[in-house]
Write an enzyme that holds these catalytic residues in place. Sequence first.
Site, PDB file in Angstrom:
ATOM      1  N   ASP A  41     -31.692 -28.476 -36.640  1.00 55.69           N
ATOM      2  CA  ASP A  41     -30.914 -28.180 -35.439  1.00 55.69           C
ATOM      3  C   ASP A  41     -29.973 -27.004 -35.637  1.00 55.69           C
ATOM      4  OD1 ASP A  41     -31.736 -29.595 -33.333  1.00 55.69           O
ATOM      5  OD2 ASP A  41     -30.172 -31.119 -33.391  1.00 55.69           O
TER       6      ASP A  41
ATOM      7  N   SER B  95     -33.713 -35.400 -40.019  1.00 55.91           N
ATOM      8  CA  SER B  95     -32.929 -34.505 -39.166  1.00 55.91           C
ATOM      9  C   SER B  95     -31.843 -33.848 -39.989  1.00 55.91           C
ATOM     10  CB  SER B  95     -32.301 -35.298 -38.027  1.00 55.91           C
ATOM     11  OG  SER B  95     -31.469 -36.305 -38.545  1.00 55.91           O
TER      12      SER B  95
ATOM     13  N   ASP C  29     -28.084 -44.114 -31.392  1.00 57.04           N
ATOM     14  CA  ASP C  29     -28.809 -45.224 -32.006  1.00 57.04           C
ATOM     15  C   ASP C  29     -28.631 -46.533 -31.248  1.00 57.04           C
ATOM     16  OD1 ASP C  29     -26.184 -45.047 -32.706  1.00 57.04           O
ATOM     17  OD2 ASP C  29     -26.473 -45.212 -34.853  1.00 57.04           O
TER      18      ASP C  29
ATOM     19  N   GLU D 133     -24.434 -30.154 -44.910  1.00 55.06           N
ATOM     20  CA  GLU D 133     -25.526 -30.973 -45.439  1.00 55.06           C
ATOM     21  C   GLU D 133     -26.317 -30.101 -46.401  1.00 55.06           C
ATOM     22  OE1 GLU D 133     -26.124 -33.683 -41.505  1.00 55.06           O
ATOM     23  OE2 GLU D 133     -27.339 -31.900 -41.560  1.00 55.06           O
TER      24      GLU D 133
ATOM     25  N   LYS E 293     -28.070 -33.150 -28.931  1.00 61.64           N
ATOM     26  CA  LYS E 293     -27.768 -33.424 -30.337  1.00 61.64           C
ATOM     27  C   LYS E 293     -28.920 -34.083 -31.083  1.00 61.64           C
ATOM     28  CE  LYS E 293     -23.542 -33.776 -28.100  1.00 61.64           C
ATOM     29  NZ  LYS E 293     -23.076 -34.614 -27.011  1.00 61.64           N
TER      30      LYS E 293
HETATM   31  O1  LIG Z   1     -26.846 -32.033 -33.331  1.00 60.50           O
HETATM   32  C1  LIG Z   1     -27.128 -32.758 -34.267  1.00 60.50           C
HETATM   33  C2  LIG Z   1     -26.170 -33.551 -34.926  1.00 60.50           C
HETATM   34  C3  LIG Z   1     -26.559 -34.347 -35.986  1.00 60.50           C
HETATM   35  N1  LIG Z   1     -27.838 -34.360 -36.414  1.00 60.50           N
HETATM   36  C4  LIG Z   1     -28.228 -35.228 -37.551  1.00 60.50           C
HETATM   37  O2  LIG Z   1     -27.742 -36.540 -37.388  1.00 60.50           O
HETATM   38  C5  LIG Z   1     -27.673 -37.169 -38.645  1.00 60.50           C
HETATM   39  C6  LIG Z   1     -26.429 -38.039 -38.767  1.00 60.50           C
HETATM   40  O3  LIG Z   1     -25.274 -37.273 -38.894  1.00 60.50           O
HETATM   41  P1  LIG Z   1     -24.043 -37.686 -39.829  1.00 60.50           P
HETATM   42  O4  LIG Z   1     -23.002 -36.663 -39.673  1.00 60.50           O
HETATM   43  O5  LIG Z   1     -24.509 -38.008 -41.185  1.00 60.50           O
HETATM   44  O6  LIG Z   1     -23.502 -38.974 -39.116  1.00 60.50           O
HETATM   45  P2  LIG Z   1     -23.187 -40.419 -39.708  1.00 60.50           P
HETATM   46  O7  LIG Z   1     -21.999 -40.936 -39.007  1.00 60.50           O
HETATM   47  O8  LIG Z   1     -23.151 -40.450 -41.173  1.00 60.50           O
HETATM   48  O9  LIG Z   1     -24.497 -41.123 -39.168  1.00 60.50           O
HETATM   49  C7  LIG Z   1     -24.615 -42.400 -38.604  1.00 60.50           C
HETATM   50  O10 LIG Z   1     -24.263 -42.423 -37.233  1.00 60.50           O
HETATM   51  C8  LIG Z   1     -25.017 -41.558 -36.379  1.00 60.50           C
HETATM   52  C9  LIG Z   1     -24.579 -41.807 -34.965  1.00 60.50           C
HETATM   53  O11 LIG Z   1     -23.297 -41.347 -34.735  1.00 60.50           O
HETATM   54  C10 LIG Z   1     -26.484 -41.816 -36.509  1.00 60.50           C
HETATM   55  O12 LIG Z   1     -27.186 -40.857 -35.777  1.00 60.50           O
HETATM   56  C11 LIG Z   1     -26.892 -41.726 -37.955  1.00 60.50           C
HETATM   57  O13 LIG Z   1     -28.250 -42.010 -38.093  1.00 60.50           O
HETATM   58  C12 LIG Z   1     -26.082 -42.707 -38.769  1.00 60.50           C
HETATM   59  O14 LIG Z   1     -26.425 -42.629 -40.131  1.00 60.50           O
HETATM   60  C13 LIG Z   1     -27.741 -36.066 -39.693  1.00 60.50           C
HETATM   61  O15 LIG Z   1     -28.976 -36.148 -40.338  1.00 60.50           O
HETATM   62  C14 LIG Z   1     -27.645 -34.808 -38.860  1.00 60.50           C
HETATM   63  O16 LIG Z   1     -28.350 -33.770 -39.420  1.00 60.50           O
HETATM   64  C15 LIG Z   1     -28.791 -33.590 -35.776  1.00 60.50           C
HETATM   65  O17 LIG Z   1     -29.939 -33.592 -36.138  1.00 60.50           O
HETATM   66  N2  LIG Z   1     -28.421 -32.819 -34.714  1.00 60.50           N
END
Ligand SMILES: O=c1ccn([C@@H]2O[C@H](COP(=O)(O)OP(=O)(O)O[C@H]3O[C@H](CO)[C@@H](O)[C@H](O)[C@H]3O)[C@@H](O)[C@H]2O)c(=O)[nH]1
Length: 982
Positions: A287, A251, A681, A258, A428
């Site tokens: 997205d 994603s 999650d 990113e 999301k």
């Molecule tokens: O509208 C959205 C928002 C986010 N993402 C994806 O969600 C992932 C996680 O986003 P990130 O900003 O890296 O969040 P983190 O806090 O680092 O992620 C942790 O926490 C998230 C929950 O808040 C989980 O979804 C992730 O898997 C987990 O690694 C990324 O690949 C984004 O591209 C989408 O696909 N669509």
Amino acid sequence: MWRDRNDSQYVAESKLHAHMSYGRDGDLDGVPQPFQAIPNVPLLTNGQMVDDIPPEQHALVPSFMGGGGKRIHPLPYADPNLPVQPRSMDPSKDLAAYGYGSVAWKERMESWKQKQERLHQMRNDGSGKDWDGDGDDADLDLPLMDEARQPLSRKIPIPSSQINPYRMIIIIRLVVLGFFFHYRVMHPVPDAFALWLISVICEIWFAMSWILDQFPKWLPIERETYLDRLTLRFDKEGQQSQLAPVDFFVSTVDPLKEPPLVTANTVLSILAVDYPLDMVSCYVSDDGAAMLTFEALSETSEFAKKWVPFCKRYRLEPRAPEWYFQQKIDYLKDKVEPNFIRERRAMKREYEEFKVRINALVAKAQKVPEEGWTMQDGTPWPGNNVRDHPGMIQVFLGQSGGHDVEGNELPRLVYVLREKRPGYNHHKKAGAMNALVRVSAVLSNAPYLLNLDCDHYINNSKAIKEAMCFMMDPLVGKKVCYVQFPQRFDGIDRHDRYANRNVVFFDINMKGLDGIQGPIYVGTGCVFRRQALYGYDAPKSKKPPSRTCNCWPKWCFCCCCCGNRTNKKKTMKPKTEKKKRLFFKRAENQSPAYALGQIDEAAPGAENEKAGIVNQQKLEKKFGQSSVFVASTLLENGGTLKSASPASLLKEAIHVISCGYEDKTDWGKEIGWIYGSVTEDILTGFKMHCHGWRSIYCIPKRAAFKGSAPLNLSDRLNQVLRWALGSVEIFFSNHCPLWYGYGGGLKCLERFSYINSIVYPFTSIPLLAYCTLPANLVCRRGNLSLRSLATLPASGSCHFLSAFLLQAFWKRDGVVLGIDDWWRNEQFWVIGGVSSHLFAVFQGLLKVIAGIDTSFTVTTKGGDDEEFSELYTFKWTTLLIAPTTLLLLNFIGVVAGVSNAINNGYESWGPLFGKLFFAFWVIVHLYPFLKGLVGRQNRTPTIVIVWSILLASIFSLLWVRIDPFLAKNDGPLLEECGLDCN
Ligand SMILES: O=c1ccn([C@@H]2O[C@H](COP(=O)(O)OP(=O)(O)O[C@H]3O[C@H](CO)[C@@H](O)[C@H](O)[C@H]3O)[C@@H](O)[C@H]2O)c(=O)[nH]1
Ligand SMILES: [Mn+2]
């Protein structure tokens, strides 16, 4: 490279209600009519390739082995919990397999002994070093067979000598806590009743959260996998591999935060994974509707043609080029062949060129042309309006997408842009994942999925096989909904200042949970069983499960929450409608095979058809109006429609990513990733555990996946804020683990842990009170403070003490978990607590009361150029105010206290030290925060300082003047302190 694109691209018509036109009237050629799908089930391929269409006509050919368990008959073997000695097995222990007592058995026993001796000799000469690898010696077949019969993994409990002292401490603390509370409640402090009340409430809260945190760690386990057995069993050389197909999901949302290069690396590591390539498909969800992502992916698919064969030939690790080339290799030491050195150098050059191309794309994407983006073939980019655009799917690579430089096929790579329309909630990341679940079900329908964030690349190319050691194990596998790997990170500063590594969580809590019902899902690096995502209950065990609460006081909880539900349920009759809803409706939640069985039994002929129709309608209500998708859900072992043409499949795939598809279905409620929280999650895993599934925690020696973590303070606080906010959202939703899912398969200790993971933000309130308390105490008179002082160590410090002791007893690979790891964790617990968690609680309340929606602020994924410069960058956020104020308050407290004591003479020095200790406690915990605030240049933005000084002085004045905790008649001013001590 544009060649492949034109013929395989499908941009959907902008249809707001696509399902209306795709539904029952069946205007799709080639797609079976909805009503036929059930009787048509045998038509679905289950182990056949679609080969009736010439490759040049289609973009994509679903080609799947049926995969999975059916073909392989479960072999009898020893209890997986028993310690197993790899390789030397004694047939006399495996009686069932050899027919104990028969002559044949005796003969085999003899020959086994001989072979065992020969093997032993071979190993001693070193010639048999890789005897199990090639298996060309026919004489060795028997031991190989034995090897293949062995369980694919085993549990390793933590030795009781290590864990028992820890348990003892928990018990002792519990008892002490009981006495302490008894004392505290029985002895109110009349002269400062409010203070007493507040501190007692805080302490009780701390105690509760401590219990929620500790008890799920009661029974930690570790696991070991046997990859060689998996190979022997399912992936013998020279034979068609019988491993199950896996769909990979990536994603991504914002190519600026990113970077496409990061995503490209993740994709490359997937395409090059050590798994049969026709079993791998990679789906990328965008997205952000960014053409940059699309073009970068197209470049990536070209580069993959060189990169993948190179990786596979030399078995590189990791297979993400950026990280691979950052490794230093010692050419002399490893005696690498000159061929390799040459090729590596050439590949490195290729990669540099690839990077240049990607960076050029990024540079080009900075400025949007007035008329919006146009693709290379002249058509306007469908995602020009990010919030209002049709869906689009592009298939790269795969059977028809060109071969790699060695002429081999490559795994399929699919770009997915789901439809977005104003007025629809897109949910999301959870929404994105659900779109991918459906697209992949239509196109490849692998029985297993792996989801990764765009920055989490595969660091251990055998990771999927590790997961398969659990999933494909006939004994353990059936009840496993997912295999979670720990999150590991690259590029964290040596001291891990902001506790990014989360060591305590990933190496202690999760192992503890694995001993109960399995780790919680953390959003990335997780292999799912597709069926478990479809909202089905876990298959029931043959023998009635003696499911007592696997540890601690069963009499206490079992009666109310876990116990032997599965058996009880049949006889139980919920009284009210509402109650009924709480219980899972078994019949509807049965897995598809069962559902089909029911239809068959119902009646023959026309009756049967009718039942099929009714069932089909039910399923469409649940899964949405796509007959292809619904049909795919019935295939437990995956596989796709043989009859459908790739074009019609792609059309159907576009249909299932349309906005309206999920309307009035169970998506996000019962099926797929669950909506309603930015930490989708936790909810998703929780739902599965409620359905009785278990999950597995798998920690390979070499980290399976690696990602990037936010390095600077503001990003980190914002990330923690989002997590906490997600938890608060769950707390206020109907999926709150406190009330939800009783009577399902959720075990009580597992529930504890879920409760802990959603109530922790609320701990910030008592924590804040406690952090202001010492400063407050410093400013007040001696006799009162002594008593209040006594309360502080008891609750506050004990909480930390036990966490600390825990570390001492737990070893990881023989190394005691570092005290510094634990200490970071504690520090960040306080820092996050008084800033992010606090904000989250208020924001969550706002959402509930005022209905303000929460946003998913994506964490910036660092570029890899500048080392740690990110660590010192400073970004202003309101989150900084609270901790800064606290810091100042406590500094002021220290100064005021000391000057007081100097004024008042020696008798007030004793209490002063107590007070100072706690002020110090706060300051030490906030120290990394202070460091982050000051930054590298020793500059803090004036705004933070001004705000905090203002707030701190207001508070200090308030306390001194009004003295809220003291009865009116004895609230002397600060200056009088000590002069008038009763
Ligand atoms: O509208 C959205 C928002 C986010 N993402 C994806 O969600 C992932 C996680 O986003 P990130 O900003 O890296 O969040 P983190 O806090 O680092 O992620 C942790 O926490 C998230 C929950 O808040 C989980 O979804 C992730 O898997 C987990 O690694 C990324 O690949 C984004 O591209 C989408 O696909 N669509
Ligand atoms: Mn992330």
